[in-house]
Design a protein around this motif. Structure first.
Motif, PDB file in Angstrom:
ATOM      1  N   GLU A 110      62.676  51.606  13.533  1.00  0.00           N
ATOM      2  CA  GLU A 110      62.349  51.223  12.166  1.00  0.00           C
ATOM      3  C   GLU A 110      61.044  51.892  11.728  1.00  0.00           C
ATOM      4  N   LEU A 111      60.955  52.209  10.437  1.00  0.00           N
ATOM      5  CA  LEU A 111      59.730  52.745   9.856  1.00  0.00           C
ATOM      6  C   LEU A 111      58.915  51.600   9.268  1.00  0.00           C
ATOM      7  N   LEU A 112      57.627  51.591   9.548  1.00  0.00           N
ATOM      8  CA  LEU A 112      56.773  50.470   9.181  1.00  0.00           C
ATOM      9  C   LEU A 112      56.178  50.640   7.786  1.00  0.00           C
ATOM     10  N   THR A 113      56.059  49.525   7.078  1.00  0.00           N
ATOM     11  CA  THR A 113      55.363  49.475   5.798  1.00  0.00           C
ATOM     12  C   THR A 113      54.320  48.362   5.872  1.00  0.00           C
ATOM     13  N   LYS A 114      53.409  48.354   4.912  1.00  0.00           N
ATOM     14  CA  LYS A 114      52.375  47.320   4.903  1.00  0.00           C
ATOM     15  C   LYS A 114      52.966  45.926   4.717  1.00  0.00           C
ATOM     16  N   SER A 129      41.667  47.505  24.512  1.00  0.00           N
ATOM     17  CA  SER A 129      41.342  48.755  23.828  1.00  0.00           C
ATOM     18  C   SER A 129      42.548  49.414  23.171  1.00  0.00           C
ATOM     19  N   PHE A 130      43.779  48.954  23.454  1.00  0.00           N
ATOM     20  CA  PHE A 130      44.973  49.612  22.931  1.00  0.00           C
ATOM     21  C   PHE A 130      45.574  48.904  21.709  1.00  0.00           C
ATOM     22  N   ALA A 131      44.966  47.816  21.264  1.00  0.00           N
ATOM     23  CA  ALA A 131      45.481  47.107  20.098  1.00  0.00           C
ATOM     24  C   ALA A 131      45.110  47.855  18.823  1.00  0.00           C
ATOM     25  N   VAL A 132      46.055  47.973  17.906  1.00  0.00           N
ATOM     26  CA  VAL A 132      45.804  48.622  16.617  1.00  0.00           C
ATOM     27  C   VAL A 132      45.146  47.610  15.685  1.00  0.00           C
ATOM     28  N   THR A 133      43.944  47.923  15.188  1.00  0.00           N
ATOM     29  CA  THR A 133      43.217  46.993  14.338  1.00  0.00           C
ATOM     30  C   THR A 133      43.184  47.431  12.870  1.00  0.00           C
ATOM     31  N   SER A 134      43.761  48.601  12.571  1.00  0.00           N
ATOM     32  CA  SER A 134      43.775  49.100  11.196  1.00  0.00           C
ATOM     33  C   SER A 134      45.201  49.126  10.656  1.00  0.00           C
ATOM     34  N   LEU A 135      45.412  48.481   9.531  1.00  0.00           N
ATOM     35  CA  LEU A 135      46.737  48.466   8.915  1.00  0.00           C
ATOM     36  C   LEU A 135      47.155  49.866   8.475  1.00  0.00           C
ATOM     37  N   ASP A 136      46.196  50.674   8.037  1.00  0.00           N
ATOM     38  CA  ASP A 136      46.510  52.031   7.593  1.00  0.00           C
ATOM     39  C   ASP A 136      47.099  52.878   8.725  1.00  0.00           C
ATOM     40  N   ARG A 137      46.723  52.580   9.958  1.00  0.00           N
ATOM     41  CA  ARG A 137      47.245  53.349  11.099  1.00  0.00           C
ATOM     42  C   ARG A 137      48.710  53.023  11.399  1.00  0.00           C
ATOM     43  N   LEU A 138      49.231  51.953  10.820  1.00  0.00           N
ATOM     44  CA  LEU A 138      50.621  51.561  11.060  1.00  0.00           C
ATOM     45  C   LEU A 138      51.547  51.978   9.923  1.00  0.00           C
ATOM     46  N   GLN A 139      50.982  52.188   8.759  1.00  0.00           N
ATOM     47  CA  GLN A 139      51.784  52.561   7.594  1.00  0.00           C
ATOM     48  C   GLN A 139      52.565  53.855   7.866  1.00  0.00           C
ATOM     49  N   GLY A 140      53.894  53.803   7.741  1.00  0.00           N
ATOM     50  CA  GLY A 140      54.734  54.983   7.903  1.00  0.00           C
ATOM     51  C   GLY A 140      55.066  55.344   9.336  1.00  0.00           C
ATOM     52  N   MET A 141      54.528  54.600  10.308  1.00  0.00           N
ATOM     53  CA  MET A 141      54.818  54.905  11.718  1.00  0.00           C
ATOM     54  C   MET A 141      56.219  54.413  12.085  1.00  0.00           C
ATOM     55  N   GLN A 142      56.749  54.978  13.171  1.00  0.00           N
ATOM     56  CA  GLN A 142      58.078  54.602  13.661  1.00  0.00           C
ATOM     57  C   GLN A 142      57.932  53.781  14.934  1.00  0.00           C
ATOM     58  N   VAL A 143      58.747  52.745  15.054  1.00  0.00           N
ATOM     59  CA  VAL A 143      58.644  51.820  16.191  1.00  0.00           C
ATOM     60  C   VAL A 143      59.302  52.425  17.424  1.00  0.00           C
ATOM     61  N   ARG A 144      58.601  52.396  18.546  1.00  0.00           N
ATOM     62  CA  ARG A 144      59.156  52.859  19.824  1.00  0.00           C
ATOM     63  C   ARG A 144      59.633  51.684  20.674  1.00  0.00           C
ATOM     64  N   SER A 157      53.246  51.511  21.258  1.00  0.00           N
ATOM     65  CA  SER A 157      54.493  50.928  20.754  1.00  0.00           C
ATOM     66  C   SER A 157      54.975  51.584  19.467  1.00  0.00           C
ATOM     67  N   VAL A 158      54.153  52.472  18.895  1.00  0.00           N
ATOM     68  CA  VAL A 158      54.533  53.156  17.655  1.00  0.00           C
ATOM     69  C   VAL A 158      54.263  54.647  17.804  1.00  0.00           C
ATOM     70  N   THR A 159      54.906  55.429  16.958  1.00  0.00           N
ATOM     71  CA  THR A 159      54.754  56.881  17.004  1.00  0.00           C
ATOM     72  C   THR A 159      54.964  57.434  15.600  1.00  0.00           C
ATOM     73  N   PRO A 160      54.396  58.605  15.297  1.00  0.00           N
ATOM     74  CA  PRO A 160      54.737  59.227  14.021  1.00  0.00           C
ATOM     75  C   PRO A 160      56.247  59.423  13.938  1.00  0.00           C
ATOM     76  N   PRO A 161      56.835  59.323  12.750  1.00  0.00           N
ATOM     77  CA  PRO A 161      58.295  59.375  12.633  1.00  0.00           C
ATOM     78  C   PRO A 161      58.884  60.707  13.073  1.00  0.00           C
ATOM     79  N   ILE A 162      60.046  60.621  13.719  1.00  0.00           N
ATOM     80  CA  ILE A 162      60.802  61.805  14.102  1.00  0.00           C
ATOM     81  C   ILE A 162      61.530  62.331  12.858  1.00  0.00           C
ATOM     82  N   VAL A 163      61.267  63.593  12.500  1.00  0.00           N
ATOM     83  CA  VAL A 163      61.936  64.166  11.322  1.00  0.00           C
ATOM     84  C   VAL A 163      63.130  65.038  11.727  1.00  0.00           C
ATOM     85  N   ILE A 164      63.108  65.514  12.969  1.00  0.00           N
ATOM     86  CA  ILE A 164      64.246  66.273  13.509  1.00  0.00           C
ATOM     87  C   ILE A 164      64.667  65.610  14.813  1.00  0.00           C
TER      88      ILE A 164
END
Length: 222
Positions: A110-114, A129-144, A157-164
Motif C-alpha cells: 500500500e502507498l501511504l498518505t497523511k 533509533s529506527f522509529a520514524v518520527t516525521s510524518l513527511d517521511r512517510l508520505q508517499g512511501m510504500q509498505v514493505r 518497514s517502508v520503502t520508496p514506491p516501486i515504479v517498475i
C-alpha cells in the motif's frame, strides 16, 4: 554634593524597576528546567510531561534546585512560592515526542498518505533509533511489512514506491541530442524512481540497463 545627588538620580533612573514574580504551574516550571538541562540532546519537537507526587504544591515562582534521574525520569526539586516559601516537590518528568502512528492496519504494497496516520506523544526513550518520527517521511512511501494500528513505524518497514516491477512491460526511451527513439521492453528487475533497472529489449532481444523514470518508462542512454 550637588554632583553626587545628580549621579545618584541618574543611577536610580537607569536601574530596572523590580517586578513582582508571577506564579506559574509547578509542572510547567519543572518541564522548562528539565528541557534546559537536556540542552542539545533535546529531540526536535520534544517536550517533558510532568506528574507531581500527590499533595505537592501546585504553583510557584521559580525552581531553586533540581535533580533528575535521566534513566527513569524521576526528579526532586525545591520550588519557591509567591509568598517566599520553599517547598520540596518530587515526581516524574517524561521526555516525549510526537510520533505518527497508523490509524488502521496497513498491508504490504500500500502507498501511504497523511490520512493514514495520527500524531501521538510517546516516551522518547522507548522509541529506539529506527522509529520514524516525521510524518513527511512517510508520505508517499510504500509498505514493505504490515503496519499495526497505534504503533510507531520502523524505517525498515517502508520503502520508496516501486515504479517498475519485475516482469512489467515498459517503454524503453533512447535519447541522443534531439533524437528520441522508443522500443518495447520487459523488466527483469524491479526499481524505484531514478534507480537502475535491467530490461529486455523486445525488438533486439538484448538486455539493457536503464533508469526507471516513472511507471512503465525506462530511460536508456546507449
Amino acid at each position: 554634593m550637588r554632583r553626587v545627588l545628580l549621579l545618584a538620580l541618574i543611577a536610580l533612573a537607569a536601574a530596572p524597576a523590580a517586578l513582582p514574580a508571577r506564579a506559574a504551574q509547578v509542572t510547567q516550571l519543572i518541564a522548562e528546567k528539565a528541557a534546559a538541562d537536556t540542552g542539545g540532546a533535546m529531540p526536535p519537537a520534544g517536550r517533558y510531561d510532568v506528574t507531581l507526587t500527590p499533595g505537592d504544591v501546585a504553583e510557584a515562582t521559580l525552581v531553586s534546585a533540581f535533580v533528575i534521574d535521566r534513566s527513569t525520569g524521576q526528579f526532586a526539586a525545591n520550588v519557591v512560592t509567591g509568598a517566599g516559601e520553599t517547598w520540596r516537590v518530587t515526581g516524574l518528568a517524561t521526555l516525549t515526542v510526537p510520533v505518527p502512528v497508523p490509524v488502521r492496519r496497513i498491508l504490504p504494497d500500500e502507498l501511504l498518505t497523511k490520512a493514514d496516520f495520527t500524531m501521538v506523544a510517546l516516551p522518547y526513550r522507548q522509541l529506539g533509533s529506527f522509529a520514524v518520527t516525521s510524518l513527511d517521511r512517510l508520505q508517499g512511501m510504500q509498505v514493505r511489512r504490515v503496519l499495526a494500528a497505534g504503533r510507531p513505524v520502523m524505517v525498515q518497514s517502508v520503502t520508496p514506491p516501486i515504479v517498475i516491477g519485475k516482469g512489467d512491460k515498459v517503454s524503453l526511451e533512447y535519447r541522443k541530442g534531439n533524437m528520441q527513439l522508443s522500443a518495447p521492453g520487459r523488466a527483469i528487475t524491479s526499481a524505484e524512481a531514478d534507480q537502475e533497472v535491467r530490461v529486455i529489449n523486445l525488438v533486439s532481444n538484448r538486455t539493457v540497463t536503464g533508469i526507471a523514470r516513472a511507471a512503465g518508462i525506462v530511460e536508456v542512454s546507449k
